[in-house]
Design an enzyme around this catalytic site. Structure first.
Site, mmCIF file in Angstrom:
data_model
loop_
_atom_site.group_PDB
_atom_site.id
_atom_site.type_symbol
_atom_site.label_atom_id
_atom_site.label_comp_id
_atom_site.label_asym_id
_atom_site.label_seq_id
_atom_site.Cartn_x
_atom_site.Cartn_y
_atom_site.Cartn_z
ATOM 1 N NE ARG A 52 -4.263 1.827 2.364
ATOM 2 C CZ ARG A 52 -4.281 2.755 3.167
ATOM 3 N NH1 ARG A 52 -3.188 3.064 4.025
ATOM 4 N NH2 ARG A 52 -5.452 3.514 3.186
ATOM 5 C CB ILE A 78 -5.776 5.390 -0.988
ATOM 6 C CG1 ILE A 78 -5.679 3.768 -1.119
ATOM 7 C CG2 ILE A 78 -4.992 5.702 0.274
ATOM 8 C CD1 ILE A 78 -4.096 3.482 -1.031
ATOM 9 C CB SER A 79 -10.639 2.859 0.680
ATOM 10 O OG SER A 79 -11.412 3.215 -0.493
ATOM 11 C CD GLN A 80 -11.187 2.491 7.628
ATOM 12 O OE1 GLN A 80 -12.170 3.275 7.316
ATOM 13 N NE2 GLN A 80 -11.205 1.832 8.899
#
Ligand code: SAH
Length: 229
Positions: A52, A78-80
């Site tokens: 990530r 960017i999503s969790q």
């Protein structure tokens, strides 16, 4: 002696610079993903394997494996990691599946899906993000991901129908065009709503009857209409 010490430092510096954060990912999966009920071993493995930190701005790298969304520029995020894992598990992908993603963003969700399915088609409306993520996904060797710059409201008619569809931007209502591009027996997972959003799971049965259920409340960036330059 001195020369040897300098040589050693030089030899080891690239290793330090290319820290791969495997331990941090392991902790992230243990503390924020497995502990919160994600069980699919393939999803846990891909969350452990996907770097990530390469999908976010360098200045935020130290927070790459915290369980939070992070800014990726152009007013997008960017999503969790927990949400990425949870939506990926809900999709229940199979290796032969053809998957459509709306909202490529950094490309992280596409990189998480790539090892689990046959092919990922992903659409991004912000052109520089589409270009950037296409290049990164290629560098990382995800040859089964195709990125398109365009408006996700229309889906990807040339490649339809899809076994699975995932939206990572929230439309006020899930577009019918996307439900139409779902195969019989297919599943779509998407956030839906404006200020208040819920994660929706749509299943299309073999007779093309559609069933909808709500999973939980979420907060995604809005899915905007029309190409932006
Ligand atoms: N899946 C991404 C999360 C991206 S945030 C990741 O893993 O990083 C949502 C993204 O959806 C943003 O990049 C935004 O530009 C994009 N988006 C918003 N509306 C869109 C639309 N109509 N079509 C395609 N992409 C859209």
């Amino acid at each position: 002696m001195k020369a040897v010490a300098i040589m050693l430092m030089l030899a080891s510096s690239p290793v330090a610079a290319q820290q791969d954060y495997a331990k941090e990912r392991e902790r992230m999966v243990r503390e924020h993903i497995a502990s919160r009920g994600i069980k699919d071993p393939r999803v846990l493995k891909v969350m452990r394997d996907t770097p990530r930190h390469l999908f976010i701005p360098k200045s935020l790298e130290s927070r790459a494996y915290h369980d939070t969304p992070l800014p990726i520029g152009y007013n997008q995020t960017i999503s969790q990691p927990y949400i990425v894992a949870s939506m990926t598990e809900m999709l229940a992908c199979k290796p032969e599946h053809k998957v459509l993603e709306i909202g490529t963003g950094s490309g992280y969700q596409a990189a998480v899906l790539a090892p689990l399915v046959g092919k990922v088609f992903t659409i991004e409306i912000v052109e520089p993000l589409a270009k950037q993520s296409a290049a990164l996904l290629k560098t990382l060797g995800h040859a089964n991901v195709e990125v398109r710059y365009g408006d996700g409201y229309a889906g990807w008619p040339e490649e339809a129908p899809f076994d699975r569809i995932i939206l990572t931007a929230a439309p006020p209502e899930i577009p019918q065009a996307l439900i139409d591009q779902l195969k019989p027996g297919g599943r779509l997972v998407a956030p839906e709503g404006r200020e208040w959003q819920e994660l929706i799971v749509i299943d299309k049965d073999e007779q093309s009857r559609v069933k909808r259920r709500r999973a939980y409340g979420v907060m995604f960036v809005p899915m905007v209409k029309g190409k932006r330059e």
